[in-house]
Design an enzyme around this catalytic site. Structure first.
Site, short mmCIF file in Angstrom:
data_model
loop_
_atom_site.label_atom_id
_atom_site.label_comp_id
_atom_site.label_asym_id
_atom_site.label_seq_id
_atom_site.Cartn_x
_atom_site.Cartn_y
_atom_site.Cartn_z
N PRO A 129 6.23 -8.39 45.99
CA PRO A 129 5.67 -8.53 47.28
C PRO A 129 6.38 -7.91 48.41
O PRO A 129 6.03 -7.24 49.23
CB PRO A 129 5.00 -9.88 47.41
N ALA A 131 9.31 -6.25 48.25
CA ALA A 131 10.13 -5.26 47.81
C ALA A 131 9.45 -4.20 47.26
O ALA A 131 8.87 -4.34 46.07
CB ALA A 131 11.42 -5.68 46.85
N SER A 133 9.42 0.35 48.51
CA SER A 133 10.52 1.33 48.67
C SER A 133 11.81 0.63 48.89
O SER A 133 12.92 1.24 48.56
CB SER A 133 10.16 2.14 49.81
N GLU A 247 14.34 7.50 34.92
CA GLU A 247 12.71 7.08 35.17
C GLU A 247 12.30 8.34 35.92
O GLU A 247 11.01 8.72 35.68
CB GLU A 247 12.84 6.10 35.86
N ARG A 273 -18.00 31.61 32.89
CA ARG A 273 -18.91 31.37 34.10
C ARG A 273 -19.34 32.74 34.91
O ARG A 273 -18.24 33.16 35.15
CB ARG A 273 -18.01 30.29 34.85
N GLN A 341 -11.45 23.40 42.32
CA GLN A 341 -11.87 24.15 43.27
C GLN A 341 -12.48 25.56 42.54
O GLN A 341 -13.44 26.01 42.54
CB GLN A 341 -10.99 24.79 44.40
N LEU A 343 -13.29 25.39 39.16
CA LEU A 343 -14.18 24.66 38.26
C LEU A 343 -15.74 24.33 38.86
O LEU A 343 -16.44 24.01 38.38
CB LEU A 343 -13.44 23.56 37.54
N GLY A 344 -15.29 24.33 40.29
CA GLY A 344 -16.59 24.15 41.25
C GLY A 344 -17.01 22.61 40.71
O GLY A 344 -16.32 21.70 40.62
N THR A 370 8.33 6.83 46.55
CA THR A 370 7.51 7.61 47.18
C THR A 370 8.27 9.14 47.30
O THR A 370 9.40 8.87 47.45
CB THR A 370 6.90 7.18 48.53
#
Ligand SMILES: Cc1cc2nc3c(=O)[nH]c(=O)nc-3n(C[C@H](O)[C@H](O)[C@H](O)COP(=O)(O)OP(=O)(O)OC[C@H]3O[C@@H](n4cnc5c(N)ncnc54)[C@H](O)[C@@H]3O)c2cc1C
Length: 509
Positions: A129, A131, A133, A247, A273, A341, A343-344, A370
């Protein structure tokens, strides 16, 4: 990551082929768990049976010993199996690097074979809670009682919470303020599921990680033996940092297999398409977007394996791991948006994988530090690197009548170090760098003298308002610059004037 690289070993090339085939054979099953939102235990067991969990574990502990490169290869492919990729990476991250670097022989003998077998999953527990960044701000405490440690506190956002058996945690072992300043207040521990007082608190409903549990865990007077302490008391920050490069790299690599599938899908889809009586792959805008997607995917792949090689060669590539993490996740988000975009409307449905990559990439930009934190790391470390801090002194060159980068000595070198001459050096710099200050060492390089001698002269010049001193937080002189009065005192106005050859004399005043 769909390409082999020439520097891979034969074993790394072999596992690449092997894991690719495994993934192709199991894609459909992974899809079913995804649609049913079920944790894919049977698939995880299959991965374990193949020995993939041991890809980075040394052979003497039952692993494949294929290093960070091998781990990236496997993570990239398993990432295509939905939840499996995340569970695989987190399980390895929960102790592998940390034990290899800081574990005792006995600890390695106990846990490395378990990581390699993959029979038990592992979870990495840093976040709390308080800790996020600021990972050093852990409140979970570990207090020594005899040969045991007693843990109290909560961890949150833990991937694999509940389904994991091993929890690699960081706890506070000292409240000493001086120790905290040096990050010496944290210690690393391994906690096994089933210990009295250790419980699961919550599972988060998330934007992504669809069938991977992620949640809160609670330590209420949980007792663990001193044997479960990894590394020295107070050395937890170093243990954490050692694990973090790995990581960040592996967490980033997990996206690249998914991206490969999306590129495949885009070629398949756009050739089938038809709009305005043409297949949409004929539209330059579509081609351009696909080209950008491929370019970004290739940059990520190449950069990630470069970083993996640095780790395998024994390096601590903090900057490279942060760059890999940052670009893999940012690019994955951008790739997913572009793919949707292209693939619509279909791209927005869960029937195609683009929307999932978008959701996962967004998570990627937040987990394991982040993007903002990665940028902070990249900036701070690079700001200290000698290669980015080479002198770039400019000197006035009369022949070309302009300031140019030069290694020549200053025209003031050899003059007496007096107030007047020091002011001349600083004023002359205005002619070259009108907007910049000089460091005391710049001035010293130009005229000589001792640092203390110059410091006194700067203070005298400041008192006379002939220069401005910019001081650092501790009050030390960091930079100096001539004032208008200082410039006037040093040289006549004409000294500072400069006009291009084409400029008419008549227009000068
Ligand atoms: C799906 C998921 C899985 C996760 N898995 C794990 C796990 O397995 N184990 C684990 O320990 N944790 C895990 N996490 C936690 C994750 O690592 C943290 O969420 C992350 O580090 C950010 O911390 P925070 O959420 O507290 O955000 P905060 O640190 O509160 O950040 C909030 C905002 O402030 C910005 N910010 C903070 N500090 C600075 C700064 N110095 N400069 C500029 N901007 C700053 C951040 O970039 C962000 O935009 C997971 C999180 C998620 C969402």
């Amino acid at each position: 990551m769909s390409e082999e690289f020439f520097w891979w070993t034969d074993s790394q090339k072999a596992i690449y082929k092997d894991v690719r085939q495994f993934v192709e054979e199991n894609l459909e099953e992974a899809e079913e768990y995804f649609w049913n939102t079920k944790f894919p235990w049977p698939l995880v067991k299959k991965v374990a049976k193949k020995g993939y969990f041991g890809v980075g574990v040394p052979k003497e502990y039952g692993g494949l010993e294929l290093g960070a490169t091998g781990s990236c290869i496997v993570a990239a492919q398993l990432g295509r199996l939905y939840a499996v990729g995340h569970v695989f990476t987190v399980s390895m991250l929960a102790g592998l690097e940390q034990l290899l670097r800081f574990g005792t022989d006995e600890q390695k003998k106990v846990w490395l074979p378990k990581i390699a077998e993959g029979e038990e999953l592992g979870a990495l527990c840093i976040t709390e809670p308080f800790a996020g960044s600021d990972a050093a701000n852990v409140f979970t405490s570990a207090i020594k009682e005899g040969d045991e440690w007693v843990l109290n506190g909560k961890k949150r956002f833990i991937t694999g919470a509940g389904v994991s058996d091993r929890y690699f945690i960081y706890a506070k072992t000292s409240d000493d303020k001086a120790l905290r300043k040096q990050y010496g207040h944290i210690t690393a521990f391994m906690v096994e599921k089933g210990r009295p007082g250790f419980s699961l608190e919550k599972i988060n409903p998330l934007i992504g990680f669809d069938n991977v549990p992620n949640g809160y865990i609670d330590f209420d007077h949980v007792r663990i033996p001193d044997f479960n302490r990894i590394g020295a008391v107070g050395n937890g920050w170093n243990v954490m940092m050692a694990g973090l490069n790995f990581e960040r790299l592996i967490g980033a690599a997990v996206f690249s297999g998914l991206v490969e599938d999306v590129i495949n899908l885009l070629f398949h889809f756009t050739k089938r398409r038809v709009q305005f009586r043409r297949t949409i792959n004929q539209f330059p805008g579509i081609q351009e977007k696909i080209a950008e997607i491929i370019a970004k995917a290739k940059v990520c792949t190449l950069y990630s394996y470069h970083c993996a090689k640095l780790i395998d060669d024994g390096g601590e590539p903090m900057v490279e791991a942060s760059i890999a993490k940052m670009i893999n996740t940012e690019y994955a988000r951008d790739i997913a948006l572009k793919a949707i975009q292209i693939l619509g409307g279909d791209g927005l449905t869960k029937f195609l994988p683009a929307e999932r990559i978008l959701r996962e990439a967004k998570i990627g930009e937040i987990v394991a530090g982040t993007t903002e934190v990665q940028k902070m790391i990249i900036y701070r470390f690079c700001a200290m690197l000698p290669s980015y801090n080479k002198p770039m002194r400019m000197r006035w060159n009369d022949e070309v009548n302009a300031p140019i980068i030069s290694r020549k000595e200053s025209q003031f070198k050899g003059l007496d170090v007096t107030e007047e001459n020091v002011l001349k050096v600083i004023s002359h710099d205005y002619k070259i760098n009108p907007g910049l200050y000089m460091t005391p060492d710049d001035v010293r390089e130009d005229i000589g003298g001792s640092r203390s001698e110059l410091r006194k002269i700067f203070e005298q010049l400041e008192e006379q308002k002939l220069i401005v001193i910019h001081r650092d937080r501790s009050g030390k002189t960091a930079l100096v610059k001539a004032t208008y009065e200082g410039l006037q005192k040093s040289f006549p106005k004409e000294y500072y004037q400069w006009f291009p050859a084409w400029y008419e004399n008549a227009d000068k005043f």
